[in-house]
Write a protein that holds these residues in place. Structure first.
Motif, PDB file in Angstrom:
ATOM      1  N   SER A 146      89.284 -72.949 -87.484  1.00 34.18           N
ATOM      2  CA  SER A 146      88.057 -72.482 -87.066  1.00 34.18           C
ATOM      3  C   SER A 146      87.240 -74.063 -86.650  1.00 34.18           C
ATOM      4  O   SER A 146      86.067 -74.080 -86.187  1.00 34.18           O
ATOM      5  N   LEU A 159      84.063 -65.835 -91.199  1.00 35.44           N
ATOM      6  CA  LEU A 159      84.890 -65.936 -91.547  1.00 35.44           C
ATOM      7  C   LEU A 159      85.129 -64.883 -93.224  1.00 35.44           C
ATOM      8  O   LEU A 159      86.203 -64.420 -93.107  1.00 35.44           O
ATOM      9  N   ILE A 201      94.362 -71.126 -91.264  1.00 28.47           N
ATOM     10  CA  ILE A 201      92.396 -70.399 -90.163  1.00 28.47           C
ATOM     11  C   ILE A 201      91.506 -71.470 -90.634  1.00 28.47           C
ATOM     12  O   ILE A 201      90.708 -71.648 -89.814  1.00 28.47           O
ATOM     13  N   ILE A 202      91.168 -71.956 -91.574  1.00 27.75           N
ATOM     14  CA  ILE A 202      90.083 -73.075 -91.921  1.00 27.75           C
ATOM     15  C   ILE A 202      90.417 -73.994 -90.748  1.00 27.75           C
ATOM     16  O   ILE A 202      89.534 -74.121 -90.057  1.00 27.75           O
ATOM     17  N   VAL A 219      83.318 -75.717 -94.449  1.00 27.70           N
ATOM     18  CA  VAL A 219      84.163 -73.949 -93.792  1.00 27.70           C
ATOM     19  C   VAL A 219      83.950 -73.818 -95.492  1.00 27.70           C
ATOM     20  O   VAL A 219      83.381 -72.490 -95.151  1.00 27.70           O
ATOM     21  N   ILE A 257      87.347 -74.593 -83.107  1.00 26.49           N
ATOM     22  CA  ILE A 257      86.998 -73.861 -82.325  1.00 26.49           C
ATOM     23  C   ILE A 257      85.400 -74.039 -82.623  1.00 26.49           C
ATOM     24  O   ILE A 257      84.708 -74.580 -81.906  1.00 26.49           O
ATOM     25  N   ALA A 258      85.344 -74.903 -84.207  1.00 21.64           N
ATOM     26  CA  ALA A 258      83.619 -75.613 -84.055  1.00 21.64           C
ATOM     27  C   ALA A 258      83.424 -76.608 -83.277  1.00 21.64           C
ATOM     28  O   ALA A 258      82.841 -77.081 -82.884  1.00 21.64           O
ATOM     29  N   MET A 296      81.085 -71.222 -89.117  1.00 23.66           N
ATOM     30  CA  MET A 296      82.556 -70.435 -89.022  1.00 23.66           C
ATOM     31  C   MET A 296      82.800 -69.793 -91.049  1.00 23.66           C
ATOM     32  O   MET A 296      83.791 -68.712 -91.174  1.00 23.66           O
TER      33      MET A 296
END
Length: 419
Positions: free
Chosen positions: A13, A39, A9-10, A302, A16-17, A35
């Motif tokens: 992200s 989250l 998940i990280i 993150v 996406i970041a 993010m």
């Protein structure tokens, strides 16, 4: 398998970041923090991701700081320490007293004010250096001033913690021997790093080490040349982690030790005679940069953003306090560090402003102090804790945004000096 799910998940992200950063032309660090906060506050990540993610994030900041130190010049760093003492001193005192006064005004509690001051004293150098790197400014004179000042701030903040936490908690009496021990440990740590750089790493170790049979003829270049240089990355990363552990042993954040380890590794150590046509320094640097800034390092930011867990009722109630605290610290930090850079370090106006902006971030030590004051000793009330968390978030966002906005003025100043 749950930790691997969180890691996936990280990393998603982070991807996406990076896309958002490319679209907006802002530094990815800002979106990494965003993010993480998103989250955790939406429940996608838990408030406690466990030891695996925590250690992975810790490794990330170690590698980031090592990579930044790896491309720095040792002699330039030492000169910068002499130049940056004023930035470190005034850049620490101003935010401490500013946060103290604001907290005392809102909550009228000396102990709360002391802990707020401590939490807002030290600069998050890792955030600033990564932000500067993303803008291609990490090798500027201003970046060196920020880096050395932040390290000196770290040392000073540890002394402040040693003195003021016992006062706020009422647990022990403050004593000169205890303070002296903190200062002694700091000096000893830097002396050890300096000794390793001067006497152990060179191609032929110097001093008493040169008289040791066998060892006296082999420096770090010989170690790096094992396997025709194929193990250079493994070797230097081992050095980084060991230096981080040594730093932690002496009471500093491991990132400080990792940066110093990168600083004492010189480019000439990577000139391996068995493979003269291969640039091992460049290859190792490329691998380090990829690890530090693409897939391990971002996990730290993150995870740092995931510390911002808000109770929305309290958050809304402390908006005025957060705005006042953040604005006061922003002005005090930029003004104090910027003026010190101008009048004690000799930077021009544009560089001084960049130094002031670069000293805004709050991360590692801030959260350590908040943990001591809120979780361990219950000194901070809920309102003060959330005010500090919100203030840290605002200041961390201000760093990459401020660097991007000030970069054109900074570049014009550098161009004028080059003419």
């Amino acid at each position: 398998m749950e930790p691997l799910v969180y890691l996936a998940i990280i990393w998603a992200s982070v991807f996406i970041a990076n896309i958002l950063a490319e679209k907006t032309r802002l530094t990815p660090v800002l979106f990494f923090l965003f993010m993480g906060a998103l989250l955790v506050n939406t429940g996608i990540l838990p408030e406690q991701t466990g030891d695996f993610i925590r250690v992975f994030a810790e490794l990330g900041i170690i590698v980031i700081m090592f990579a930044l130190g790896f491309e720095e010049n040792t002699s330039d760093f030492m000169k910068s320490i002499k130049r940056s003492w004023g930035i470190a001193l005034f850049g620490a005192l101003a935010p401490f007293f500013t946060a103290y006064v604001v907290a005392d005004y809102f909550w009228a509690d000396r102990n709360v004010a002391i802990m707020c001051g401590l939490a807002m004293t030290a600069t998050a150098v890792s955030l600033t250096m990564v932000s500067l790197k993303s803008e291609g400014l990490h090798r500027s004179q201003a970046a060196k001033g920020i880096m050395t000042s932040a390290i000196l701030d770290d040392v000073g903040s540890l002394v402040f913690v040693a003195i003021l936490v016992p006062i706020a908690t009422g647990s022990t009496m403050v004593s000169l021997p205890a303070i002296g021990l903190i200062v002694l440990k700091a000096l000893l740590f830097f002396l050890i790093i300096a000794a390793v750089g001067m006497w152990v790493l060179p191609e032929r170790p110097n001093g008493l080490l040169s008289r040791i049979p066998g060892f006296g003829r082999h420096g770090v270049r010989h170690v790096l040349s094992i396997g025709k240089g194929e193990n250079t990355t493994l070797t230097v990363l081992t050095v980084a982690v060991l230096a981080g552990l040594l730093s932690h042993l002496f009471g500093f954040h491991p990132a400080v030790g990792a940066y110093m380890a990168g600083l004492i590794l010189k480019e000439e150590y990577f000139q391996i005679t068995a493979t003269p046509n291969v640039n091992h320094y460049k290859n190792t640097k490329q691998i380090l940069d990829n690890v530090a800034f693409s897939w391990i390092g971002p996990v730290f930011f993150v995870n740092l953003g995931a510390h911002i867990v808000f109770d929305w009722d309290i958050l809304l109630a402390v908006i005025p306090q957060t705005l006042v605290m953040a604005f006061a610290l922003l002005v005090a930090q930029i003004a104090s560090a910027g003026l010190a850079a101008r009048y004690t370090a000799g930077f021009d106006n544009a560089q001084s402003m960049m130094v002031g902006i670069g000293m805004l971030g709050r991360a590692e030590l801030a959260f350590v102090v908040m943990d001591i004051a809120y979780v361990q000793y219950k000194i901070l009330n809920d309102e003060a804790f959330y005010t500090l968390m919100g203030t840290a978030l605002v200041l961390n966002i201000a760093v990459p945004v401020g660097i991007v906005l000030w970069k054109p003025h900074f570049n014009r100043s550098v161009e004028k000096q080059a003419e």
